[in-house]
Structures are given as C-alpha cells and as structure tokens.
Design an enzyme around this catalytic site. Structure first.
Site, PDB file in Angstrom:
ATOM      1  N   CYS A  33       0.832  -1.210   0.000  1.00 43.07           N
ATOM      2  CA  CYS A  33       0.000   0.000   0.000  1.00 43.07           C
ATOM      3  C   CYS A  33       0.864   1.256   0.000  1.00 43.07           C
ATOM      4  O   CYS A  33       0.466   2.292  -0.539  1.00 43.07           O
ATOM      5  CB  CYS A  33      -0.965   0.001   1.173  1.00 43.07           C
ATOM      6  SG  CYS A  33      -0.159  -0.132   2.794  1.00 43.07           S
ATOM      7  N   HIS A  37      -1.656   1.209   7.439  1.00 46.15           N
ATOM      8  CA  HIS A  37      -2.123   1.204   6.052  1.00 46.15           C
ATOM      9  C   HIS A  37      -1.990   2.594   5.441  1.00 46.15           C
ATOM     10  O   HIS A  37      -2.351   3.600   6.056  1.00 46.15           O
ATOM     11  CB  HIS A  37      -3.582   0.749   6.005  1.00 46.15           C
ATOM     12  CG  HIS A  37      -4.128   0.572   4.626  1.00 46.15           C
ATOM     13  ND1 HIS A  37      -3.511  -0.198   3.665  1.00 46.15           N
ATOM     14  CD2 HIS A  37      -5.254   1.076   4.037  1.00 46.15           C
ATOM     15  CE1 HIS A  37      -4.221  -0.169   2.549  1.00 46.15           C
ATOM     16  NE2 HIS A  37      -5.278   0.604   2.755  1.00 46.15           N
TER      17      HIS A  37
END
Length: 483
Positions: A113, A431
């Site tokens: 990510c 994230h």
C-alpha cells in the site's frame, strides 16, 4: 522459480513463472493480467483441491513444466445494440476512464500500500507523465545505470496502464523492478513482504526519475524533476560561540513539517522545519560546536511536497514511534512569508496580478448572480454558457495548462492536489492511502484497488489526533499567472 503452463478455456499460456516467495494471490494477479479473470473469480486446480490466496506453495508440490487448469469468467464489456443508448460499460476502456472521471486502482501485492499510494499521487502530475512519455525505450544517456533505466520505463508503463483502465491494475513489473533497484523494499518477515515507509519510496522514485529525465544537452542540462519538485533554499549558518557565519544554498524536494506540542497548523510546523541545529567542527575554535541553521525558500517548484515528520526513533523501546498530534493544513497554502527577501521582491508583481484576477472573478460571479436573478426567463443553456466560459478562461489565465508553463509566473500560492495518509500507530505496520484531486475537480480516495469518491471538505479532516487516516505527505500545485 518454477515455470508452469496454465490452461483456461481454449487458451494455453505457457511459461508462466511462479514466485514461491510470494502468496498465491500474487500469482492470481499475474493470471489476471493474462486472462482478464479477476483473482476472486479464479479457480485453479492444484494438488488437494483449489488454490487458495494463502496456500503454502511448499505443500502443493508444484513441479517445473506442470500444467495447471483454471476456471473463471473474465470481465467482458457488454456489446451495445446497433441502435439505442450507449452505456458506459459498452465504451472502450480509455473512454470509460474519461466517463468515470478517475483512473484505475492498484492491487495490493502484499503490504504494498505504501507503493500504491505513492504512485497514485505522482501519477496525478501531468507534466511528469508527459516527460515519461518522451523518455526513449533505449535510455537517454550512457551514464544512467540499467536498474534506473528499467525503473523509469516501468513507471512510464504503469502510468500508461492506469490511464487506460478503469479496472484495477496489478503493478507486478513495477514492483519487481523497484525491489531490484532498492532491495530494502523486498525485505521479508516470516516469509511475507514487510510494510515500508511511503516517504522513503516517494524519495527514491523521484531521485531515480531525476537522474533519468535529465536533458542530454550539454548546453542546457534541464532536470525535469527539479523543475517540477525542486525547492531552492538559502541558509544562514551561525555559531554563537565563535561568531562564525556563512551562507549555504541547496535544493531539496520536500519541506518538513516538524511536529511538537507548539505546532497546531502546517504553517507553524514549516517554520520549525526551516530552523535547525547541527554540530560540526569549528575551524576557529578547534573543536566541535553547535551551529544554528536558518533557511529561507529562494526558488519555488511547480509542485510543493510537504512531509509531516510523524515518525521518530524511540530509544527506550528501540523502535519507530508515531506522533498522533492533530496538525491542520489548508486547501490553499501561501508560503510568501517563508521566502527569502530576494524571492519576495520577485513575487510582489505576480501576487498583485493574482489578487486583481481574483477580484475580477469575484465581481464577475456577483454580476452573473444578479443578472440571473433579474432575468429568470433566460434559457438554461444561455445562462450556463457565459458562466462556463468565464470559468475556463480564469483557469487558463491562472496557468493551469501544461503547455504554457514557460509563459507563467509563480505567486507563492499553492492549491492542495494530493494527500498521502497513514492509518495506525506503528511505522512498520498500518495502512497507506492516497487522496487525489482529479482534473475534473473531484477528489478520489485510492485505497489500493478501490477508488472511492470523496467530498473536498472531508480532505482537510485527515489532520490526525486519533487512529483514523492522517496526512503524512501533502502535495500542492502552484497557482500561476501569465507573464
């Protein structure tokens, strides 16, 4: 890596490599590129049943040259009738991108990510894409190493794929080349790829592109990346103990927003970031001492990148810690007071022109509003015509076009166009997500392969203070006026 063949419907795909250090989901992404069958629809027959996303390759007994069978339906564009309305799904992918108003998402290949969000932000810079399109397949100069050349080509190809697709793209080739160029992004922990720092990824990619996209001409060594992102600093370095003083100049590619208990707003953090202490040897004293470094901006970029310094090394726990403090940032950023005296003088005339232009726009909008309220019988098309025309004219006047960059002047005023956020309390986990303003003015949250429309007023709420997404990198675009 074993090489297998894959049978799907009437097609046979020979010589498909399986990287057994990666999860089967990555292999499915490879097959998605070949067949168009999304990973969630793929049923691949292996020893013991159907291949799962988290299966252990070592227990499947995959052999060199083995033939695998795959069942699954590819995404198909429904063919429109000869006569009748044309639906978006009937359009070619390139036209669907225009109709949707944003480009594709990127599959997460296993804690990637950080890479996906970085690439989505950089992909939003049209001038960078234009420079990459002109980059030759054979390389621009002999002094560029092969790995840098391959990463530049992979960046160009990935941007091209994002522009052509509305369905998610698997960045397999780019990720492979990135790991080869910078091995730290291939670190493993318990057999899985580790989460990495998005800011480090951003910096390394820009550095590589700056080497590759330089003009080969000896008369004008034009550096595209420096022109777009480079910030020229002039610094006064002073030693209180010896009285020594010197001036230094340097080019950086981002400003740092330092976060402390005194910092509540981006502007305050930037001021802190331009002041620092450094310890070095003093020629007059004959020993090391502390110097104070006070920097000012002496040259502005087209795109201003700002990093919120949220991660620091915590000695007591021997690990990176995250500063969760809320730091507000604006949609419009004026950095005039952070500039050197010389640069401020150069900016005075363009800034006055910008204020005049904004005043004309405000007056024109007020006039149009009064006109529309008096003449309520005007047709919608007639009423919208002048409004849209003036808006486009103003946009062109403010230098939004790429082609006229050489004929515009910077003003020190910037508009927010991208935010890269981190969610979580640890630098080595959590994230990353990209929030990018599209050419149509709409904001899209790129959460890996899932693009989600967002309201502009929600973008500045990513300022921290809890466990929600908080800004880690902000990218602003210069507001310009014609010369």
């Amino acid at each position: 890596m074993p090489t297998v063949s894959v049978k799907w419907q009437k097609e046979l795909y020979p010589a498909v490599e399986i990287d057994t250090t990666q999860s089967p989901y990555v292999f499915k992404c490879q097959l998605y590129d070949l067949t168009g069958v999304p990973p969630e629809r793929q049923k691949i027959m292996v020893k013991g049943g159907i291949l799962k996303d988290d299966s252990d390759w070592s227990k499947l007994g995959i052999k060199e040259g083995q033939k695998l069978m795959m069942v699954g339906t590819a995404d198909e564009i429904v063919k429109a009738p000869e006569k009748g309305p044309v639906f978006m799904e009937d359009l070619p992918e390139e036209e669907q991108v225009v109709a949707v108003g944003h480009s594709a998402g990127l599959f997460n290949l296993g804690n990637t990510c950080y890479m996906n969000s970085t690439m989505q932000c950089l992909h939003s810079v049209p001038e960078l894409k234009s420079a990459l399109i002109e980059y030759p397949q054979s390389g621009r100069s002999n002094d560029l190493d092969q790995s840098s050349h391959l990463l530049t080509v992979a960046t160009r190809d990935l941007f091209n794929e994002l522009d052509k697709n509305v369905k998610p793209v698997a960045p397999m080739q780019f990720w492979m080349v990135l790991r080869k160029k910078y091995p730290q992004f291939g670190q493993l922990h318990n057999g899985s790829f580790m989460q990495q720092d998005a800011e480090e990824c951003w910096t390394q990619i820009l550095y590589t592109l700056s080497q590759a996209l330089r003009s080969p001409s000896t008369s004008a060594n034009l550096d595209t990346v420096k022109e777009l992102f480079g910030i020229d600093l002039v610094s006064r370095v002073h030693c209180a103990e010896s009285g020594e003083e010197s001036m230094e100049t340097e080019t950086v590619y981002s400003l740092k927003c330092h976060i402390s208990h005194e910092v509540n707003h981006l502007h305050e953090g930037l001021k802190h970031g331009l002041k620092s202490e450094l310890e070095k040897a003093s020629p007059s004293l004959g020993h090391s001492t502390v110097y104070l470094k006070d920097s000012r901006i002496n040259g502005l970029p087209k795109y201003l990148t700002i990093q919120f310094v949220r991660f620091f090394w915590k000695r007591e726990s021997n690990q990176k810690a995250k500063i969760l403090r809320k730091v507000d940032y604006p949609l419009e950023l004026d950095i005039f007071d952070l500039c050197s005296d010389d640069l401020r003088k150069k900016l005075e005339a363009p800034r006055q022109m910008l204020r005049d232009e904004d005043g004309r726009k405000a007056g024109l909008k007020l006039k149009q509003k009064n006109t529309s309220s008096v003449d309520s019988d005007v047709k919608m098309s007639d009423a919208e015509g002048p409004s849209t025309g003036s808006g486009e004219s103003s946009k062109a006047t403010l230098g939004e076009g790429v082609a006229s960059d050489k004929n515009v002047q910077l003003t020190g005023v910037y508009d927010l166009v991208a935010v890269l956020t981190h969610k979580g309390r640890s630098a080595d986990s959590g994230h990353y997500v990209a929030w990018v303003k599209q050419e149509n003015g709409k904001w899209i949250q790129f959460d890996d392969d899932n693009p989600i429309p967002q309201r502009e007023e929600d973008i500045t709420k990513l300022s921290g203070g809890g466990d929600w997404h908080m800004a880690y990198i902000c990218m602003y675009k210069a507001r310009t006026i014609p010369m």
